[in-house]
Design an enzyme around this catalytic site. Structure first.
Site, short mmCIF file in Angstrom:
data_model
loop_
_atom_site.label_atom_id
_atom_site.label_comp_id
_atom_site.label_asym_id
_atom_site.label_seq_id
_atom_site.Cartn_x
_atom_site.Cartn_y
_atom_site.Cartn_z
N LYS A 192 46.66 67.73 8.89
CA LYS A 192 47.56 67.49 9.97
C LYS A 192 47.45 66.38 10.80
CE LYS A 192 48.03 69.19 14.08
NZ LYS A 192 48.78 67.87 14.53
N GLU A 266 34.36 65.96 14.97
CA GLU A 266 34.11 64.71 15.62
C GLU A 266 34.88 64.35 16.72
OE1 GLU A 266 31.95 62.73 13.90
OE2 GLU A 266 31.90 63.51 12.07
N CYS A 300 37.09 56.43 19.95
CA CYS A 300 36.12 57.94 20.33
C CYS A 300 34.59 57.11 21.07
CB CYS A 300 35.76 58.56 19.32
SG CYS A 300 35.40 58.06 17.79
N GLU A 397 35.40 60.53 29.48
CA GLU A 397 36.14 59.75 28.45
C GLU A 397 37.44 59.53 29.11
OE1 GLU A 397 37.46 61.26 24.68
OE2 GLU A 397 36.43 59.78 23.80
P1 NAD Z 1 43.39 66.19 20.73
O1 NAD Z 1 42.31 66.93 20.75
O2 NAD Z 1 44.31 66.35 21.74
O3 NAD Z 1 44.12 66.24 19.37
C1 NAD Z 1 43.73 66.12 18.31
C2 NAD Z 1 44.42 66.66 16.99
O4 NAD Z 1 44.17 68.19 17.36
C3 NAD Z 1 45.93 66.51 16.96
O5 NAD Z 1 46.40 66.46 15.64
C4 NAD Z 1 46.49 67.57 17.52
O6 NAD Z 1 47.98 67.94 17.36
C5 NAD Z 1 45.45 68.73 17.32
N1 NAD Z 1 45.54 69.84 18.35
C6 NAD Z 1 45.69 69.91 19.62
N2 NAD Z 1 45.58 71.38 20.19
C7 NAD Z 1 45.19 71.87 19.24
C8 NAD Z 1 44.59 73.17 18.92
N3 NAD Z 1 44.67 74.17 19.81
N4 NAD Z 1 44.47 73.85 17.72
C9 NAD Z 1 44.28 72.84 16.66
N5 NAD Z 1 44.57 71.59 16.53
C10 NAD Z 1 45.17 71.01 17.78
O7 NAD Z 1 43.13 64.65 20.79
P2 NAD Z 1 44.03 63.36 20.98
O8 NAD Z 1 44.19 63.18 22.24
O9 NAD Z 1 44.86 63.42 19.64
O10 NAD Z 1 42.68 62.12 20.58
C11 NAD Z 1 41.91 61.61 21.18
C12 NAD Z 1 40.38 62.19 21.12
O11 NAD Z 1 39.91 62.25 19.75
C13 NAD Z 1 39.34 61.71 22.06
O12 NAD Z 1 38.82 62.61 22.68
C14 NAD Z 1 38.63 60.76 21.22
O13 NAD Z 1 37.29 60.62 21.38
C15 NAD Z 1 38.70 61.72 19.84
N6 NAD Z 1 38.33 61.11 18.60
C16 NAD Z 1 36.99 61.27 18.02
C17 NAD Z 1 36.61 60.75 16.91
C18 NAD Z 1 35.16 60.97 16.17
O14 NAD Z 1 35.04 60.37 14.96
N7 NAD Z 1 34.24 61.38 16.82
C19 NAD Z 1 37.43 59.57 16.30
C20 NAD Z 1 38.65 59.61 16.80
C21 NAD Z 1 39.17 60.20 17.92
#
Ligand code: NAD
Length: 790
Positions: A192, A266, A300, A397
C-alpha cells in the site's frame, strides 16, 4: 562590470522538464480502477476514492480508488493463491522476473521521474538522478539475490505473503526497497503506497504486467490508514514491512503482538550532522545542502541537527547562510530548482507550527530573503541557532527544510549530543582525520553513519535504525533476512506457570537450608521486596528458596547491565576467552550440576549429564564464534567503502524456559554475551536453582560485573517489567503465548527488539538451536560509509 561580477550577476533561466507524457498518461488512465489485485485493475469495493493533487499548485491530479478491508482481503487472497507457484519457481526464474522489472523501469525512467515530481513535489533533479535510478538498481541488484538464494541463504525460505506499507517521501524508492527483496526471497506481496503519492506505484503495476510478473505475485492497493490497518491485522499475512512515522510504527508493533507475524519497521529520525574543527568546511556545507534540504528535508535520515565544534561555528554558520541564500526555491519541474514544495498543506502547516514553537522556546530561526512562488506548499529553508538540547527543534522530527544547530567543545560532548535523541537512524561525521571519524562512528547510536558525506544509499548496503527509528534492515544481505525464515527446531508448547505448584514444606536432604539470592552487578543481593519463592524438587519436596524478584530488582539489574562497559568494549577475543573459561569452570562442576538437574527435574542421570555436557559445548561454540561472526565490507557503485559492522544490541533481557533449564538458559545467554551484549536473565521459574548455582561459576570466571545479571521470580511478571523498561534494548522471551504476546505489545515504549517463541520452546538439544540465527539477533548492523579519493 568585470567578468567575475557578470558571472555572479547571471541568473538561471527557466529550464522546465516536459510533462506532456506524464499528462497524457494521467489523462488516459481510469483511476477509479486503481487497485492492482491478482493481475487485474479493480475499483474499490466500497466505491470510495481519494484525491491526489499537485503540491506545487494544489491542482487535482486524480481521484484514486480507496481500498477497504474487503479489497485487502481480495489482495491477500490473490497473493496467497500465487504463493505456491512463485515460491517453488527456480531461483533463476525469479531472478529473470526481477531483472525484467528493472529493465522495463529503465525504459520508462523519465516518465517515472516526472510523475514522481508532479505527485510529490520533489525537484526533478532528485527524482531523475536519485530516486528512480536507485529504485531500478534495487531490482537489478535483487535479481542477483534471487539467484543466489540457495547458495547464500541455505536452510532459509521465504516467509510467505507479506504486507508492505510505505510513506510518501520516496514513493517509488520505498516501493522498490520493499518489493525487490520480497520477490527475491520467493514471497508474494500486498503493498500500500501512501495516500498523498499513489501515482508511480500505479505505473509500477503496469510495468509488472509488461515484465511478466505472474498474476497475484505483486498486488498494489491504494488507500489510507484504514487500508493500512486492514493489512496489518490480516491473518493471511506472514510478515509486515512498514516505513513511516514512529507513531504508526508503534501502533503496528502493538497490533501484531502475539500474531507470530515477522515485522520490520523503518521509522523516523533526528540525525546528527557533526562537523569537527578540522573538517573541510566548504564540503561540509555542500553536505548539509544534501543532508537537510534534499527533498525539502522530508527525509527520514535528514541531517536535521547540525552539531558544530565551537571554534568553527561562526565561520560555518556564515557559510551556511550564504549557501542558503543561493538555494533556488521554485517549481519542482524546473531542472534548476533546489527546493520544491512540501507534499501537502497539512505538512506545511505542521512544519510552520514546529518552527514557531522552536522560536517560542528560544531558537533564533533565520531564513534567506527569497520570494516564494505564489501558489503551492512552499517553505523557505530555515536555520535555527541558539537551540537548546531540549528545544522541540532538537528533539522532534520536523520532516521539513529546517536545520537546528548546536555547538560542542570536544569529541565526547559531540557524541553525547548526537546520541541525545530517542531516534537512531543515521548520522554524518565531518573531519579530515579519518582516525577521528572512525573513532566516533561506532559510538553513535545510529544504523547508518556517513563519513564526510550524507544521504548515500545503495541496494547492496543495509539501511535501518537503532532505538525508536525501528528495527530490521532494508537492502543488502541483511535486508534479505527480513523476508526469510530459518527452520528452528520447535519444542513443546509452553503452558502458563501455575502459582499453585508449591513444594511440601520439607527438604529432600539434610543440607543446611539456603536461600539463593539474585545476582546483580556481580554481587549476590537480596530481593528488594524481601520475599522468596519456594522451589520444589521433582518429587515435590522443598529444594530450596530463591529471591522473588520484583520491578525494582529488574531496574537495578538493568542499571548494572547498562553501567557495565568492560564487556561491550572488550575485544571479541577477550570475550571469547572469558566464555571459554566459563565453559571450563562449568565442566569442572559438571557432576554437581547434573545431580542438581536430576533432583529438580527428575531427568535420568544420563539425560541430566547430557544436558550439562551440551551446555558446556554450547558455551564453547559461542566462545569460538565470538570473534568470527563479523560484519562485511560493501563496495557500492561510488567511491566509497561501506563497513557493515556488527555491534551489540545493548542491554538484552532474556526470559528462559522451564524445559532444559540449564541448556535453554545458556543457549540464549551465550550468543548474547558473545556479541558483546550485557544481559538481564530471568531463569526458568520452576527450576531457577540451576541459574543460581551458575552464578557461583560466573563469579570466578572473569566475567565483568554487570555483564550477566540474574533475577529469579515469576517469569510473566518479570518479562512484563523488562518489556516496559525503556533502557532495555532487546528482549528474548521463551514463555507461554500470553507472556510472549504481552511482551511484544509492551515493548513499544522504546521499540526494543523482541524475539519471542510465541508460546513455543525450542528443542534446545538440537544443533539447530544454536549458531547464526541466534547471533543475528544479538547484533545490530551499522553501515559506515567511508569515501576515498580526492
Ligand atoms: P505515516 O506513518 O503517517 O504513514 C506511513 C504509511 O502508513 C502511509 O501509507 C499511511 O497510509 C499508513 N498508515 C497510517 N496509519 C496507519 C495505521 N494505523 N495502520 C497501518 N498503516 C497506516 O508516515 P508519513 O507521514 O506518510 O511518512 C513520514 C514518516 O516516514 C516520517 O516519520 C519518516 O521519518 C518516515 N520514513 C522513514 C524511512 C526509513 O527508512 N526509516 C523512510 C521514509 C520515511
Amino acid at each position: 562590470m568585470n567578468i567575475l561580477d557578470r558571472y555572479h550577476a547571471m541568473d538561471y533561466g527557466p529550464a522546465p522538464e516536459a510533462r506532456n507524457e506524464a499528462d497524457a498518461w494521467l489523462a488516459a488512465r481510469d483511476f477509479g480502477k486503481a487497485l492492482f489485485i491478482g493481475g487485474d485493475w479493480k475499483a474499490a469495493s466500497g466505491g470510495k476514492t481519494f484525491e491526489t493533487s499537485e503540491p506545487s499548485s494544489g491542482k487535482l491530479l486524480a481521484k484514486v480508488s480507496d481500498a477497504n478491508a474487503a479489497d485487502i482481503d481480495a489482495a491477500v487472497a490473490a497473493a496467497t493463491k500465487a504463493l505456491p507457484k512463485w515460491s517453488a519457481s527456480s531461483c533463476y526464474q525469479r531472478a529473470k522476473v526481477l531483472y525484467a522489472i528493472g529493465r522495463a523501469m529503465q525504459r520508462h525512467q523519465r516518465l517515472f521521474a516526472v510523475l514522481e515530481t508532479i505527485d510529490n513535489g520533489k525537484p526533478i533533479r532528485e527524482s531523475r538522478d536519485i530516486d528512480v535510478p536507485l529504485a531500478i538498481r534495487h531490482f537489478i541488484h535483487h535479481a542477483g539475490w534471487a539467484q543466489a538464494l540457495d547458495r547464500d541463504f541455505p536452510g532459509q525460505k521465504g516467509v510467505g505473503v507479506v504486507g508492505q506499507i510505505i510513506p510518501w517521501n520516496f514513493p517509488l524508492l520505498m516501493l522498490a526497497w520493499k518489493i525487490a527483496p520480497a520477490l527475491a526471497a520467493g514471497c508474494t506481496v500486498v503493498l500500500k503506497p501512501a495516500e498523498f503519492t499513489p501515482l508511480t506505484a500505479i505505473l509500477f503495476a503496469e510495468i509488472c504486467e509488461r515484465a511478466g510478473v505472474p498474476k497475484g505475485v505483486v498486488n498494489i492497493v491504494q488507500g489510507g490508514p484504514e487500508a493500512g490497518a486492514a493489512i496489518v491485522n490480516h491473518p493471511g499475512i506472514q510478515k509486515i514491512a512498514f516505513t513511516g512515522s514512529s507513531e504508526v510504527g508503534k501502533i503496528i508493533r502493538k497490533a501484531t503482538a502475539g500474531s507470530g507475524k515477522k515485522l520490520s519497521l523503518e521509522l523516523g529520525g533526528k540525525s546528527a550532522f557533526i562537523v569537527f574543527e578540522d573538517a573541510d568546511l566548504d564540503s561540509a556545507v555542500e553536505g548539509l545542502v544534501d543532508g537537510i534540504w534534499f527533498n525539502q528535508g522530508q527525509v527520514c535520515c535528514a541531517g536535521s541537527r547540525l552539531l558544530v565544534q565551537e571554534g568553527i561555528a561562526e565561520a560555518l554558520i556564515a557559510k551556511v547562510k550564504t549557501r542558503m541564500s543561493r538555494l533556488r526555491v521554485g517549481s519542482p519541474l524546473d531542472k534548476n530548482t533546489d527546493i520544491g514544495p512540501l507534499v501537502d498543506l497539512t505538512q506545511l502547516d505542521r512544519v510552520k507550527g514546529l518552527v514557531a514553537e522552536g522560536a517560542r522556546q528560544g531558537a533564533i530561526c533565520w531564513q534567506p530573503d527569497a520570494a516564494l512562488p505564489s501558489s503551492g506548499y512552499y517553505h523557505l529553508p530555515t536555520l535555527a541557532t541558539g537551540v537548546s538540547p531540549a528545544n522541540i527543534l532538537a528533539q522532534e522530527e520536523v520532516f521539513g527544510p529546517v536545520l537546528a544547530t548546536m555547538t560542542f567543545r570536544n569529541t565526547e560532548e559531540a557524541i553525547e549530543l548526537a546520541n541525545n535523541t530517542r531516534y537512531g537512524l543515521a548520522a554524518s561525521v565531518w573531519s579530515e582525520n579519518v582516525n577521528l571519524a572512525l573513532h566516533v562512528a561506532p559510538q553513535l547510536k545510529a544504523g547508518v553513519v556517513w563519513v564526510n558525506g550524507t544521504n548515500m544509499f545503495d541496494a547492496a548496503c543495509g539501511f535501518g535504525g537503532y532505538r525508536e527509528s525501528g528495527f530490521g534492515r532494508e537492502g543488502g544481505r541483511e535486508g534479505m533476512f527480513e523476508y526469510l525464515s530459518a527452520k528452528l527446531p520447535l519444542g513443546p508448547v509452553i503452558k502458563p506457570a501455575t502459582l499453585s505448584a508449591q513444594p511440601a514444606e520439607q527438604s529432600d536432604g539434610d543440607a543446611i537450608d539456603r536461600t539463593a539470592k539474585l545476582f546483580i552487578g556481580g554481587k549476590q543481593v537480596r530481593p528488594d521486596g524481601n520475599y522468596s519463592l519456594a522451589i520444589a524438587t521433582a518429587k515435590g519436596k522443598l529444594a530450596g528458596e530463591v529471591g522473588l524478584g520484583s520491578r525494582k530488582d529488574i531496574r537495578d539489574a538493568v542499571s548494572a547491565a547498562r553501567a557495565c562497559k568492560g564487556w561491550p568494549e572488550a575485544t571479541a577475543y577477550n570475550r571469547s576467552q572469558v566464555l571459554y573459561y566459563l565453559a571450563e569452570n562449568l565442566s569442572g562442576r559438571a557432576g554437581e550440576f547434573a545431580a542438581r538437574l536430576t533432583e529438580l527435574t527428575g531427568a535420568s542421570a544420563k539425560a541430566a549429564r547430557d544436558e550439562v555436557d551440551q551446555s558446556i559445548e554450547r558455551l564453547f561454540l559461542y566462545a569460538g564464534l565470538a570473534d568470527k561472526f563479523e560484519g562485511r565490507v560493501h563496495q557500492p557503485p561510488a567511491r566509497t567503502v561501506t563497513l557493515a559492522l556488527h555491534e551489540p544490541v545493548g542491554v538484552v533481557g532474556i526470559v528462559a524456559p522451564d524445559t532444559s533449564p540449564l541448556l535453554g538458559l545458556i543457549s540464549l545467554v551465550a550468543p548474547a554475551l558473545a556479541m558483546g551484549n550485557t544481559v538481564v536473565a530471568v531463569p526458568s521459574e520452576r527450576h531457577p536453582l540451576l541459574a543460581t548455582d551458575l552464578y557461583q561459576v560466573i563469579e570466578y570466571s572473569d566475567v565483568p560485573a554487570g555483564a550477566i545479571n540474574i533475577v529469579t521470580g515469576r517469569s510473566a511478571e518479570l518479562a512484563s517489567v523488562l518489556a516496559k523498561h525503556d533502557d532495555v534494548d532487546g528482549l528474548w522471551v521463551f514463555a507461554d503465548a500470553d507472556t510472549c504476546a504481552k511482551a511484544e505489545a509492551e515493548s513499544i515504549g522504546n521499540l526494543k527488539r523482541v524475539w519471542s517463541g510465541n508460546g513455543r520452546g525450542l528443542d534446545w538439544a538440537s544443533d539447530e538451536a544454536a549458531g547464526d540465527a541466534f547471533l543475528r539477533r544479538a547484533v545490530e548492523v551499522k553501515n559506515v560509509w567511508v569515501p576515498y579519493g580526492d
